[in-house]
Design an enzyme around this catalytic site. Sequence first.
Site, short mmCIF file in Angstrom:
data_model
loop_
_atom_site.label_atom_id
_atom_site.label_comp_id
_atom_site.label_asym_id
_atom_site.label_seq_id
_atom_site.Cartn_x
_atom_site.Cartn_y
_atom_site.Cartn_z
N SER A 63 25.06 -13.40 -6.03
CA SER A 63 24.12 -13.37 -5.12
C SER A 63 23.82 -12.01 -4.67
O SER A 63 24.59 -11.11 -4.63
CB SER A 63 24.33 -14.34 -3.89
OG SER A 63 24.70 -15.49 -4.47
N1 SAH Z 1 27.97 -17.05 -4.89
C1 SAH Z 1 28.39 -16.75 -6.14
C2 SAH Z 1 27.16 -17.03 -6.89
C3 SAH Z 1 26.97 -18.32 -6.87
S1 SAH Z 1 25.49 -18.62 -7.93
C4 SAH Z 1 28.78 -15.32 -6.30
O1 SAH Z 1 29.13 -14.58 -5.39
O2 SAH Z 1 28.75 -14.80 -7.40
C5 SAH Z 1 25.77 -20.65 -7.99
C6 SAH Z 1 26.93 -20.95 -8.97
O3 SAH Z 1 26.93 -22.59 -8.82
C7 SAH Z 1 26.55 -20.71 -10.51
O4 SAH Z 1 27.75 -20.01 -10.93
C8 SAH Z 1 26.33 -22.20 -10.90
O5 SAH Z 1 26.95 -22.19 -12.27
C9 SAH Z 1 27.13 -22.84 -10.00
N2 SAH Z 1 27.07 -24.44 -9.90
C10 SAH Z 1 25.64 -25.11 -10.06
N3 SAH Z 1 25.82 -26.44 -10.14
C11 SAH Z 1 27.35 -26.55 -9.68
C12 SAH Z 1 28.08 -27.80 -9.47
N4 SAH Z 1 27.31 -29.10 -9.60
N5 SAH Z 1 29.26 -27.73 -9.43
C13 SAH Z 1 30.00 -26.29 -9.24
N6 SAH Z 1 29.25 -25.25 -9.34
C14 SAH Z 1 28.02 -25.38 -9.41
#
Ligand code: SAH
Length: 210
Positions: A63
């Site tokens: 993000s």
């Molecule tokens: N905050 C993170 C970025 C998050 S992006 C950082 O600092 O890098 C959102 C993430 O949520 C992605 O990696 C995606 O794979 C994950 N995601 C999506 N659906 C999910 C679920 N049901 N359970 C766990 N993770 C999930």
Amino acid sequence: MINGFSSNTELVQYLIKDGYIKSQAVARAFLEVDRADFVWPGSEKLAYVDEPLALGDTGQTISAPSMIAIMLEALELKRYEHVLEIGTGSGYSAALISRIINPGSVVTVELNYKLYLFARKNLERYNNIIPVLGDGSKGFPPYSKEELYDKAVIMAAAQKIPDELLAQVMKDGFVLAPVGGRGYQNLVKKWKNGKEENYGGCIFVPLRSL
Ligand code: SAH
């Protein structure tokens, strides 16, 4: 490049100046955790740009720092808290949370195996973060009632805040999440007692479920 800085400190100074970082605790965490340690290999040059960055070929992103700052301020974290994060991604936000709540703990759940491994490596030296591989769309149930989380955060866009997740936080706890469809969401804080607060617009990758 717009807002591209040459050091983590410069990036943090900008986040403070533009009002994304408001509290001492959040500022300290951002100074302590270098974003360059969490970007995908090859993207190091872009580490201090206030933009989301692709995490390899996973289709997911780390993000934008300003977005994480808004979320961390909204979380109002305190030392000793026990926090659940859904969507570990690179591990960057989990690392930031862990610095504020230390010696509390963070459980962070990631669905993508490649990213789980990537984050686990990035988070190796953080001893108060528990990375979990799995589907967090309904949270990650604590082992007992005594271990309910103080608060939970979803780092991906949810259609609604799942009741299962609300059930996993303490009586006076809340869940913070981007709520809405693809492309645009509102950052919503929903307390266990049903009260809601809106923190404005945001854009996140969708929360998937199995
Ligand atoms: N905050 C993170 C970025 C998050 S992006 C950082 O600092 O890098 C959102 C993430 O949520 C992605 O990696 C995606 O794979 C994950 N995601 C999506 N659906 C999910 C679920 N049901 N359970 C766990 N993770 C999930």
